[in-house]
Design a protein around this motif. Sequence first.
Motif, mmCIF file in Angstrom:
data_model
loop_
_atom_site.group_PDB
_atom_site.id
_atom_site.type_symbol
_atom_site.label_atom_id
_atom_site.label_comp_id
_atom_site.label_asym_id
_atom_site.label_seq_id
_atom_site.Cartn_x
_atom_site.Cartn_y
_atom_site.Cartn_z
ATOM 1 N N LEU A 98 0.815 -1.221 0.000
ATOM 2 C CA LEU A 98 0.000 0.000 0.000
ATOM 3 C C LEU A 98 0.839 1.257 0.000
ATOM 4 O O LEU A 98 0.419 2.307 -0.502
ATOM 5 C CB LEU A 98 -0.944 0.007 1.210
ATOM 6 C CG LEU A 98 -1.979 -1.109 1.289
ATOM 7 C CD1 LEU A 98 -2.831 -0.945 2.538
ATOM 8 C CD2 LEU A 98 -2.851 -1.114 0.050
ATOM 9 N N GLY A 99 1.994 1.218 0.598
ATOM 10 C CA GLY A 99 2.822 2.404 0.690
ATOM 11 C C GLY A 99 2.308 3.362 1.746
ATOM 12 O O GLY A 99 1.624 2.971 2.704
ATOM 13 N N ALA A 100 2.627 4.645 1.590
ATOM 14 C CA ALA A 100 2.219 5.670 2.559
ATOM 15 C C ALA A 100 0.721 5.863 2.470
ATOM 16 O O ALA A 100 0.202 6.445 1.522
ATOM 17 C CB ALA A 100 2.942 6.977 2.265
ATOM 18 N N ASN A 101 0.011 5.378 3.488
ATOM 19 C CA ASN A 101 -1.448 5.350 3.393
ATOM 20 C C ASN A 101 -2.082 5.393 4.771
ATOM 21 O O ASN A 101 -1.476 4.974 5.767
ATOM 22 C CB ASN A 101 -1.903 4.073 2.667
ATOM 23 C CG ASN A 101 -3.072 4.334 1.742
ATOM 24 O OD1 ASN A 101 -3.968 5.076 2.102
ATOM 25 N ND2 ASN A 101 -3.043 3.721 0.574
ATOM 26 N N ALA A 102 -3.303 5.906 4.795
ATOM 27 C CA ALA A 102 -4.156 5.836 5.984
ATOM 28 C C ALA A 102 -5.536 5.436 5.492
ATOM 29 O O ALA A 102 -6.014 5.968 4.495
ATOM 30 C CB ALA A 102 -4.199 7.174 6.708
ATOM 31 N N ILE A 103 -6.159 4.497 6.180
ATOM 32 C CA ILE A 103 -7.420 3.918 5.711
ATOM 33 C C ILE A 103 -8.452 3.987 6.824
ATOM 34 O O ILE A 103 -8.224 3.472 7.925
ATOM 35 C CB ILE A 103 -7.237 2.455 5.282
ATOM 36 C CG1 ILE A 103 -6.077 2.322 4.304
ATOM 37 C CG2 ILE A 103 -8.520 1.904 4.672
ATOM 38 C CD1 ILE A 103 -5.604 0.896 4.130
ATOM 39 N N ALA A 104 -9.586 4.608 6.543
ATOM 40 C CA ALA A 104 -10.705 4.634 7.484
ATOM 41 C C ALA A 104 -11.642 3.485 7.147
ATOM 42 O O ALA A 104 -12.240 3.456 6.071
ATOM 43 C CB ALA A 104 -11.443 5.973 7.388
ATOM 44 N N LEU A 105 -11.777 2.524 8.052
ATOM 45 C CA LEU A 105 -12.634 1.370 7.836
ATOM 46 C C LEU A 105 -14.027 1.631 8.398
ATOM 47 O O LEU A 105 -14.217 2.515 9.241
ATOM 48 C CB LEU A 105 -12.022 0.136 8.503
ATOM 49 C CG LEU A 105 -10.659 -0.305 7.964
ATOM 50 C CD1 LEU A 105 -10.135 -1.492 8.761
ATOM 51 C CD2 LEU A 105 -10.758 -0.651 6.486
ATOM 52 N N PRO A 106 -15.029 0.879 7.958
ATOM 53 C CA PRO A 106 -16.365 1.048 8.516
ATOM 54 C C PRO A 106 -16.359 0.848 10.027
ATOM 55 O O PRO A 106 -15.660 -0.021 10.547
ATOM 56 C CB PRO A 106 -17.179 -0.056 7.820
ATOM 57 C CG PRO A 106 -16.427 -0.356 6.570
ATOM 58 C CD PRO A 106 -14.984 -0.159 6.912
ATOM 59 N N GLY A 109 -15.162 2.699 12.510
ATOM 60 C CA GLY A 109 -14.259 3.490 13.341
ATOM 61 C C GLY A 109 -12.784 3.169 13.292
ATOM 62 O O GLY A 109 -11.958 4.049 13.567
ATOM 63 N N PRO A 110 -12.347 1.934 12.986
ATOM 64 C CA PRO A 110 -10.908 1.676 12.931
ATOM 65 C C PRO A 110 -10.220 2.500 11.842
ATOM 66 O O PRO A 110 -10.747 2.631 10.732
ATOM 67 C CB PRO A 110 -10.821 0.179 12.614
ATOM 68 C CG PRO A 110 -12.138 -0.381 13.026
ATOM 69 C CD PRO A 110 -13.137 0.703 12.762
ATOM 70 N N ILE A 111 -9.070 3.048 12.175
ATOM 71 C CA ILE A 111 -8.266 3.794 11.203
ATOM 72 C C ILE A 111 -6.877 3.175 11.185
ATOM 73 O O ILE A 111 -6.220 3.059 12.229
ATOM 74 C CB ILE A 111 -8.188 5.282 11.577
ATOM 75 C CG1 ILE A 111 -9.584 5.922 11.459
ATOM 76 C CG2 ILE A 111 -7.186 6.007 10.675
ATOM 77 C CD1 ILE A 111 -9.637 7.362 11.929
ATOM 78 N N VAL A 112 -6.451 2.744 10.011
ATOM 79 C CA VAL A 112 -5.157 2.099 9.842
ATOM 80 C C VAL A 112 -4.156 3.113 9.294
ATOM 81 O O VAL A 112 -4.432 3.788 8.296
ATOM 82 C CB VAL A 112 -5.256 0.898 8.879
ATOM 83 C CG1 VAL A 112 -3.893 0.265 8.673
ATOM 84 C CG2 VAL A 112 -6.252 -0.134 9.408
ATOM 85 N N VAL A 113 -3.027 3.224 9.959
ATOM 86 C CA VAL A 113 -1.939 4.094 9.507
ATOM 87 C C VAL A 113 -0.730 3.211 9.209
ATOM 88 O O VAL A 113 -0.340 2.383 10.046
ATOM 89 C CB VAL A 113 -1.579 5.152 10.569
ATOM 90 C CG1 VAL A 113 -0.348 5.951 10.138
ATOM 91 C CG2 VAL A 113 -2.753 6.090 10.801
ATOM 92 N N THR A 114 -0.143 3.371 8.041
ATOM 93 C CA THR A 114 0.982 2.511 7.658
ATOM 94 C C THR A 114 2.316 3.093 8.119
ATOM 95 O O THR A 114 2.471 4.310 8.269
ATOM 96 C CB THR A 114 1.012 2.318 6.129
ATOM 97 O OG1 THR A 114 1.354 3.554 5.498
ATOM 98 C CG2 THR A 114 -0.341 1.838 5.608
ATOM 99 N N ASP A 115 3.272 2.202 8.322
ATOM 100 C CA ASP A 115 4.629 2.636 8.674
ATOM 101 C C ASP A 115 5.194 3.566 7.604
ATOM 102 O O ASP A 115 5.938 4.516 7.903
ATOM 103 C CB ASP A 115 5.556 1.422 8.807
ATOM 104 C CG ASP A 115 5.212 0.563 10.018
ATOM 105 O OD1 ASP A 115 4.312 0.967 10.797
ATOM 106 O OD2 ASP A 115 5.835 -0.499 10.173
ATOM 107 N N GLN A 116 4.835 3.298 6.359
ATOM 108 C CA GLN A 116 5.351 4.091 5.258
ATOM 109 C C GLN A 116 4.850 5.541 5.331
ATOM 110 O O GLN A 116 5.578 6.470 4.961
ATOM 111 C CB GLN A 116 4.936 3.457 3.921
ATOM 112 C CG GLN A 116 5.638 2.149 3.602
ATOM 113 C CD GLN A 116 5.196 0.974 4.482
ATOM 114 O OE1 GLN A 116 4.120 0.983 5.070
ATOM 115 N NE2 GLN A 116 6.046 -0.051 4.566
ATOM 116 N N LEU A 117 3.618 5.731 5.815
ATOM 117 C CA LEU A 117 3.104 7.095 5.991
ATOM 118 C C LEU A 117 3.889 7.814 7.088
ATOM 119 O O LEU A 117 4.229 8.997 6.956
ATOM 120 C CB LEU A 117 1.611 7.058 6.338
ATOM 121 C CG LEU A 117 0.944 8.432 6.527
ATOM 122 C CD1 LEU A 117 0.818 9.155 5.197
ATOM 123 C CD2 LEU A 117 -0.408 8.293 7.193
#
Length: 372
Positions: free
Chosen positions: A220-228, A230-238
């Motif tokens: 995915l690379g530098a990314n942040a993902i808002a899931l249904p 409430g969970p929000i995923v932040v990548t190490d690359q970001l």
Amino acid sequence: PPSIDVKRRLQGPALLGTRGVMANQLGDIAGSYVDASSGRVVPARLSLDGGVLVLRSADDGSVLGEVRRESAYVSEPFGHLARKLQVAGSGTFETDDSAGLDLLLTAPIDAVAPWFEKSAKRMALALLVAIGCLAAAWQWGVPVAARVAADRTPLALEDQLAQQSLQALDAAQLQTSNAPLGRRAGLEVIFEELVVAYGELEDARPGVHFRLAFRNAPILGANAIALPGGPIVVTDQLLEELEEDFLVAAVLAHEIGHVHHRHSLESAYQAAGANGLLLLIQGQMTELSQQAANQGVLLTSLSTSRRMEREADIMAVRLSLKTGRNPLDLIEALDRLTPECEECGQTSWFSTHPGLDDRAATIRRAMKDFRD
């Protein structure tokens, strides 16, 4: 004999196996016309033109009267008595051809087909209209239905989707985070401040279970993902691209905006397309939501609309102001991530978020509005 309303007749099965019969194949039926004012009786013929029953003189073909088929009143068959059709304001048509009259009364409305078949231009026009209707449904109908579906999804079901989506991502694209524990702890504190500020907003969604998750995501690379849910995923690359925590905070505020507006759900429902629209119409929310959960891994590739990004950016401005942060930090974060987009194609956080210049203008306008 009693009279019947043809509306009731048309709701039943066609008589004598007339399904698919064209109007011009039915032909006229012979009978007589009784003028209501003079009592004069003349030979006449009745035909079906589209959805209109047309009565003409058998001598010169002149029109004696017309009546729309769905509003016509005709007597029921009764022994060998003639059938009667009332022509409002003019008179009555009588015929002994009971079977022929039933054909005219029950022929499907695809009787307009011969009109199209007579002209290639008409056929082309009909095709263009059909294509236009399908395009309009896809362009506006499916997105609107997706938004309605997202708004109607129960919170408990959304929480279930959140768990399933994160599990699907962990299994396919995400790995355990290697980011320093100290930095992750500091960002957890910032995230909690933003969540508390969100809960104090008048339009905050009650019961949302916000959670911050750190993952290593080489794909995915530098990314942040808002899931249904409430969970929000932040990548190490970001975190590597945004070394300052205040920039990551701006991204987190933006992602909270996506959760608030249920954008990930809306995107997943929209990806379900026409089938999802059908499930929504049928009220099958559980099955529709399960399809959204099956989008799991696809959530990382679903594009977001300008409306979604504008809404999330405005929420980021509100949360930044409420927590004493600078809303312009989001513009800097976007600008910092721009070079990454050129290298990784469609995988970076910025690459799926359109219009940097437009978004910067939106952020500045929102700053002015909420400060005033």
